[in-house]
Write a protein that holds these residues in place. Structure first.
Motif, PDB file in Angstrom:
ATOM      1  N   VAL A 175       0.608   1.414   5.285  1.00  9.36           N
ATOM      2  CA  VAL A 175       1.148   2.747   5.551  1.00  9.36           C
ATOM      3  C   VAL A 175       1.159   2.977   7.067  1.00  9.36           C
ATOM      4  O   VAL A 175       0.143   2.779   7.731  1.00  9.36           O
ATOM      5  N   SER A 176       2.310   3.374   7.600  1.00  5.46           N
ATOM      6  CA  SER A 176       2.477   3.528   9.044  1.00  5.46           C
ATOM      7  C   SER A 176       1.776   4.777   9.577  1.00  5.46           C
ATOM      8  O   SER A 176       2.034   5.889   9.117  1.00  5.46           O
ATOM      9  N   SER A 177       0.876   4.582  10.557  1.00 11.72           N
ATOM     10  CA  SER A 177       0.208   5.739  11.167  1.00 11.72           C
ATOM     11  C   SER A 177       1.196   6.543  12.015  1.00 11.72           C
ATOM     12  O   SER A 177       1.062   7.761  12.143  1.00 11.72           O
ATOM     13  N   GLY A 178       2.203   5.850  12.571  1.00  4.41           N
ATOM     14  CA  GLY A 178       3.250   6.553  13.321  1.00  4.41           C
ATOM     15  C   GLY A 178       3.988   7.532  12.426  1.00  4.41           C
ATOM     16  O   GLY A 178       4.288   8.664  12.826  1.00  4.41           O
ATOM     17  N   MET A 179       4.280   7.097  11.176  1.00 10.31           N
ATOM     18  CA  MET A 179       4.934   7.988  10.213  1.00 10.31           C
ATOM     19  C   MET A 179       4.068   9.216   9.948  1.00 10.31           C
ATOM     20  O   MET A 179       4.545  10.360  10.036  1.00 10.31           O
ATOM     21  N   LEU A 180       2.787   9.001   9.644  1.00  7.89           N
ATOM     22  CA  LEU A 180       1.892  10.120   9.326  1.00  7.89           C
ATOM     23  C   LEU A 180       1.805  11.101  10.495  1.00  7.89           C
ATOM     24  O   LEU A 180       1.815  12.325  10.298  1.00  7.89           O
ATOM     25  N   LEU A 181       1.749  10.564  11.727  1.00  6.26           N
ATOM     26  CA  LEU A 181       1.615  11.401  12.918  1.00  6.26           C
ATOM     27  C   LEU A 181       2.877  12.239  13.146  1.00  6.26           C
ATOM     28  O   LEU A 181       2.799  13.463  13.340  1.00  6.26           O
ATOM     29  N   LEU A 182       4.052  11.569  13.117  1.00  2.35           N
ATOM     30  CA  LEU A 182       5.315  12.292  13.342  1.00  2.35           C
ATOM     31  C   LEU A 182       5.542  13.347  12.261  1.00  2.35           C
ATOM     32  O   LEU A 182       5.923  14.487  12.548  1.00  2.35           O
ATOM     33  N   LEU A 183       5.313  12.963  10.978  1.00  2.00           N
ATOM     34  CA  LEU A 183       5.493  13.928   9.883  1.00  2.00           C
ATOM     35  C   LEU A 183       4.540  15.104  10.044  1.00  2.00           C
ATOM     36  O   LEU A 183       4.923  16.261   9.844  1.00  2.00           O
ATOM     37  N   ASP A 220       0.810  -1.227   0.000  1.00  2.00           N
ATOM     38  CA  ASP A 220       0.000   0.000   0.000  1.00  2.00           C
ATOM     39  C   ASP A 220       0.840   1.274   0.000  1.00  2.00           C
ATOM     40  O   ASP A 220       0.311   2.370  -0.127  1.00  2.00           O
ATOM     41  N   VAL A 221       2.170   1.125   0.166  1.00  2.24           N
ATOM     42  CA  VAL A 221       3.044   2.302   0.168  1.00  2.24           C
ATOM     43  C   VAL A 221       3.376   2.664  -1.282  1.00  2.24           C
ATOM     44  O   VAL A 221       3.811   1.823  -2.056  1.00  2.24           O
ATOM     45  N   SER A 222       3.145   3.935  -1.638  1.00  4.31           N
ATOM     46  CA  SER A 222       3.316   4.385  -3.022  1.00  4.31           C
ATOM     47  C   SER A 222       4.794   4.530  -3.400  1.00  4.31           C
ATOM     48  O   SER A 222       5.554   5.241  -2.738  1.00  4.31           O
ATOM     49  N   SER A 223       5.197   3.841  -4.481  1.00  3.01           N
ATOM     50  CA  SER A 223       6.578   3.979  -4.951  1.00  3.01           C
ATOM     51  C   SER A 223       6.803   5.368  -5.552  1.00  3.01           C
ATOM     52  O   SER A 223       7.901   5.907  -5.483  1.00  3.01           O
TER      53      SER A 223
END
Lengths: 86, 86
Positions: B35-43, A34-37
């Motif tokens: 897709v990591s929710s931790g990534m979205l939150l930190l970003l 699901d991660v976009s390249s």
């Protein structure tokens, strides 16, 4: 160093280290479908240009954070290639 | 505007618009599991701090790019909440 500079450094820390949870998740689940390249590629080129820009304007924080971010991005691209079986 | 500034603007454009392919992918596949929710939150927190930093140092490009990046990030967080069924 004033408080505003500290705030900028903290902001750079977060927008760089934000990619770590995605790396951990990719390693753990072995799934990156699901991660976009396209996202990884555009961010990677952008981070590289930020790094060059940092060298040109002689800004250590810009070079530093974007060098780390680019390294994390390369790890994500490798994970994406490794775990995205289509 | 010199070439170095143009390079910085192009870099900011790429690291901001890099999130668009992820939004398009999320909308199309209706899947955000990997897709990591931790990534979205930190970003997201980092982009918000960048924006505040931009206001404090009176830098329009820093405010501008991070405001757009933060908006795109909020769209991704909504997609993540909507499509991540666990």
């Amino acid at each position: 160093m004033d408080n505003w500079t500290l705030l900028g450094l903290l902001a750079g820390f977060l927008t760089t280290m934000g990619f770590v949870p995605q790396i951990v998740k990719g390693f753990k689940t072995k799934k990156m479908e699901d991660v976009s390249s396209g996202m990884l590629l555009l961010l990677g080129i952008g981070m590289f240009l930020w790094m060059v820009y940092g060298i040109l304007i002689d800004s250590l924080p810009v070079i530093f954070w974007n060098a780390i971010a680019l390294s994390l991005n390369v790890v994500l691209i490798v994970l994406k290639m490794k775990y995205h079986h289509t």
